[in-house]
Design an enzyme around this catalytic site. Structure first.
Site, short mmCIF file in Angstrom:
data_model
loop_
_atom_site.label_atom_id
_atom_site.label_comp_id
_atom_site.label_asym_id
_atom_site.label_seq_id
_atom_site.Cartn_x
_atom_site.Cartn_y
_atom_site.Cartn_z
CG HIS A 50 -2.02 -1.06 1.05
ND1 HIS A 50 -2.98 -0.99 0.08
CD2 HIS A 50 -2.25 -2.22 1.72
CE1 HIS A 50 -3.77 -2.05 0.17
NE2 HIS A 50 -3.35 -2.82 1.15
CB CYS A 402 -0.64 -22.71 -18.56
SG CYS A 402 -1.95 -23.89 -18.83
C1 LIG Z 1 -7.97 -11.21 1.60
C2 LIG Z 1 -6.81 -10.44 2.20
C3 LIG Z 1 -6.18 -9.46 1.44
C4 LIG Z 1 -5.12 -8.75 2.00
N1 LIG Z 1 -4.45 -7.86 1.20
C5 LIG Z 1 -3.38 -7.22 1.70
C6 LIG Z 1 -2.64 -6.35 0.87
O1 LIG Z 1 -2.91 -6.21 -0.32
N2 LIG Z 1 -1.61 -5.67 1.41
C7 LIG Z 1 -1.27 -5.80 2.73
O2 LIG Z 1 -0.35 -5.11 3.16
N3 LIG Z 1 -1.90 -6.67 3.53
C8 LIG Z 1 -2.94 -7.40 3.04
N4 LIG Z 1 -3.60 -8.29 3.82
C9 LIG Z 1 -3.13 -8.52 5.20
C10 LIG Z 1 -1.95 -9.49 5.21
O3 LIG Z 1 -2.21 -10.62 4.42
C11 LIG Z 1 -1.70 -9.90 6.65
O4 LIG Z 1 -1.54 -8.75 7.43
C12 LIG Z 1 -0.44 -10.76 6.80
O5 LIG Z 1 -0.43 -11.81 5.88
C13 LIG Z 1 -0.36 -11.30 8.23
O6 LIG Z 1 0.80 -12.09 8.33
P1 LIG Z 1 1.14 -12.90 9.64
O7 LIG Z 1 2.50 -13.42 9.47
O8 LIG Z 1 0.89 -12.02 10.81
O9 LIG Z 1 0.05 -14.06 9.72
P2 LIG Z 1 0.03 -15.47 8.97
O10 LIG Z 1 0.47 -15.37 7.57
O11 LIG Z 1 -1.32 -16.05 9.20
O12 LIG Z 1 1.12 -16.30 9.75
C14 LIG Z 1 0.89 -16.84 11.02
C15 LIG Z 1 1.49 -18.23 11.03
O13 LIG Z 1 1.43 -18.76 12.33
C16 LIG Z 1 1.27 -20.15 12.23
N5 LIG Z 1 0.75 -20.67 13.49
C17 LIG Z 1 -0.45 -20.43 14.06
N6 LIG Z 1 -0.57 -21.08 15.22
C18 LIG Z 1 0.59 -21.76 15.41
C19 LIG Z 1 1.06 -22.64 16.44
N7 LIG Z 1 0.31 -22.96 17.51
N8 LIG Z 1 2.29 -23.17 16.31
C20 LIG Z 1 3.07 -22.87 15.23
N9 LIG Z 1 2.66 -22.06 14.23
C21 LIG Z 1 1.44 -21.50 14.32
C22 LIG Z 1 0.29 -20.29 11.08
O14 LIG Z 1 0.32 -21.58 10.50
C23 LIG Z 1 0.73 -19.20 10.13
O15 LIG Z 1 1.59 -19.65 9.11
C24 LIG Z 1 -4.69 -9.01 3.31
C25 LIG Z 1 -5.33 -10.02 4.07
C26 LIG Z 1 -6.36 -10.73 3.51
C27 LIG Z 1 -7.01 -11.83 4.30
#
Ligand SMILES: Cc1cc2nc3c(=O)[nH]c(=O)nc-3n(C[C@H](O)[C@H](O)[C@H](O)COP(=O)(O)OP(=O)(O)OC[C@H]3O[C@@H](n4cnc5c(N)ncnc54)[C@H](O)[C@@H]3O)c2cc1C
Length: 481
Positions: A50, A402
């Site tokens: 963004h 593809c």
């Molecule tokens: C539809 C959608 C569109 C989006 N578009 C954008 C965008 O365009 N730009 C932007 O900046 N953001 C966007 N976001 C937000 C962005 O995707 C998230 O903020 C980001 O991916 C969060 O990352 P994370 O590492 O915090 O979570 P996650 O990717 O969910 O990682 C958390 C990890 O923890 C692991 N975990 C959970 N519990 C345990 C446990 N007990 N033991 C071991 N491992 C565990 C899970 O398996 C997971 O892999 C979007 C989100 C969505 C849903």
């Protein structure tokens, strides 16, 4: 072994933090319950970096969005993942929306976001002729980028491993205890002891905080459906198109992806189940109706794939980043949008917090900032493709028709860490094209089985019991058989 830092969760947040921590002389481990990193919310989002002016000021999201945005060029350059700053237009379809654009422009300029300007109708027509001609005005932001979020997670962790990170996938943290100066994480594969623990578990961060005895927030899932369109539409628009935002949502976007396709979405629906990544007729109808108001040439018939991701929404609606009452346990939770954009800045902030909490941050003199970049055959000029095939004929053995992906690229992806069909797909695009793996799935499975020396019956689509072959004897696994 006792670690200095253990990170729970290998999404973009945990991966960016692991990458950042390896700049220091530290023993770090990353625990991920999925079979590969990046397989949570971080693989299922819009992939937009963004511009820096969307998130409300005076929120952590607002501060870290712009700070994160500015770190992406160097990161992409060092790690070699796809990233393009293509810019965005937030459009006004009626006069009442123009003040909202002006307010966004003011908010962005105050924060230091560069290049913001309001375009009138003739300028919009000239620059984006396929947009709805009724659009009255648009706020242009050149700082918006697009990337493949899963590719970024793989690249961050690959680099961190080169610098000493210990990654433990298929490892679920199920309990947390504290003895003396050390936190113990209990997993199905034994105990992991660490001085500092980072809770970057996305949707499950509230459960992890509860395990640590510091239950300060709740995370609710908010589902977003996304629809990927055929490459036939490549070039229809050049920039990411946003509708005029409402206080509740940034709205449904039209996104030219890094790979030359167009993606539309996401919806924003609260759901009860943290595993509910279904797509729905209602979601598709909502998206295509909304998109049609922005770019009339887009039709549902162009859709080749769909998926949904779950935003991890904290009850504060803001990022929760900071030390907790349990000494050494740090929450990085509620990382909903713009979490991808902000991830590099979140990682730096957490490193500062670790320093404040007593972790010695001594620079690692042997730190390697970059990583060998994966070869994407279809993106090379013809003369380089020919040379590559002469050097390594496996690149000429096309597996995915593809997307023009050869055996050489797939073997390289597996050697870099792919363990599942989706792991290969997300690293190489094999199976992402028009036929969606109808032709290449079996060949990719054969290569996975051969390279990992595994029987076909153990292969999964994305881990977690998603077997590709059920109730069958082992199938032969030599390619070409
Ligand atoms: C539809 C959608 C569109 C989006 N578009 C954008 C965008 O365009 N730009 C932007 O900046 N953001 C966007 N976001 C937000 C962005 O995707 C998230 O903020 C980001 O991916 C969060 O990352 P994370 O590492 O915090 O979570 P996650 O990717 O969910 O990682 C958390 C990890 O923890 C692991 N975990 C959970 N519990 C345990 C446990 N007990 N033991 C071991 N491992 C565990 C899970 O398996 C997971 O892999 C979007 C989100 C969505 C849903």
């Amino acid at each position: 072994m006792q670690y200095d830092v253990a990170i729970i969760g290998g999404g973009i947040t945990g991966s960016a933090l692991a990458y950042e921590l390896m700049r220091y002389r530290l023993n770090v481990t990353l625990l991920e319950k999925a079979t590969e990193v990046g397989f949570g919310t971080s693989k299922s989002n819009s992939g937009v970096i963004h511009a820096g002016h969307h998130a409300p000021p005076n929120t952590l999201k607002g501060q870290l969005e712009w700070e994160g945005n500015q770190l992406w060029d160097k990161l992409a350059d060092e790690l070699g993942f796809g990233f393009k700053r293509i810019g965005e237009l937030t459009v006004a379809l009626d006069a009442s929306q123009i003040p909202v654009l002006e307010e966004l422009e003011r908010q962005g300029k105050e924060r230091g976001v560069s290049g913001l300007e309001i375009w009138d109708q003739p300028r919009i027509r000239r620059e984006e002729p396929n947009l709805n001609p009724n659009i009255l005005a648009a706020l242009y932001a050149p700082t918006t980028g697009v990337t493949n979020p899963y590719e970024v997670c793989f690249a961050l962790v690959e680099n961190a491993i080169r610098n000493g990170l210990v990654v433990q996938c298929d490892t679920t943290v199920s309990a947390i205890t504290k003895e003396g100066g050390c936190i113990t994480l209990h997993t199905g594969h034994g105990e992991v002891r660490s001085r500092f623990v980072i809770n970057a578990a996305g949707l499950f961060a509230d459960q992890i905080a509860e395990m640590a005895g510091v239950p300060a927030f709740r995370i609710s899932p908010r589902r977003g459906e996304e629809y990927l369109l055929d490459k036939r539409l490549a070039g229809l628009i050049e920039r990411v198109i946003f509708p005029c935002p409402t206080p509740a949502s940034k709205g449904i976007l039209v996104i030219p992806t890094c790979d030359g396709t167009i993606m539309v979405g996401p919806t924003a629906d609260p759901v009860d189940d943290k595993r509910d990544v279904s797509t729905t007729f209602a979601g598709a109808a909502e998206i295509f109706a909304a998109v049609n108001r922005l770019v009339p040439g887009i039709s549902e018939r162009d859709c080749i794939a769909e998926f949904a991701g779950l935003r991890a929404v904290a009850d504060t609606e803001d990022f929760i980043i900071g030390a907790s009452p349990l000494k050494g346990f740090i929450n990085v939770a509620g990382i909903q949008s713009p979490g991808l954009t902000a991830a590099p800045a979140i990682a730096r902030k957490v490193v500062r917090i670790l320093g404040d909490e007593g972790l010695d941050l001594i620079p690692n003199e042997t730190y390697i900032p970059n990583a060998p970049k994966p070869i994407h055959f279809s993106g090379l000029p013809t003369d380089e493709q020919i040379l590559l095939c002469q050097r390594d004929p496996r690149y000429s053995q096309i597996v995915c028709r593809c997307e023009c992906v050869g055996e050489g690229e797939i073997v390289d992806a597996i050697r870099r860490g792919a363990r599942t069909l989706d792991g290969v797909k997300l690293r190489t695009r094999a199976g992402m094209g028009r036929c969606q793996g109808g032709f290449c799935t079996w060949r990719v499975m054969q290569l996975l089985a051969r390279e990992l020396n595994l029987p076909m019956t153990t292969l999964t689509k994305h881990g977690d019991g998603s077997w590709l072959i059920c109730d069958r004897e082992d199938a032969p696994c030599s390619p070409g058989s």
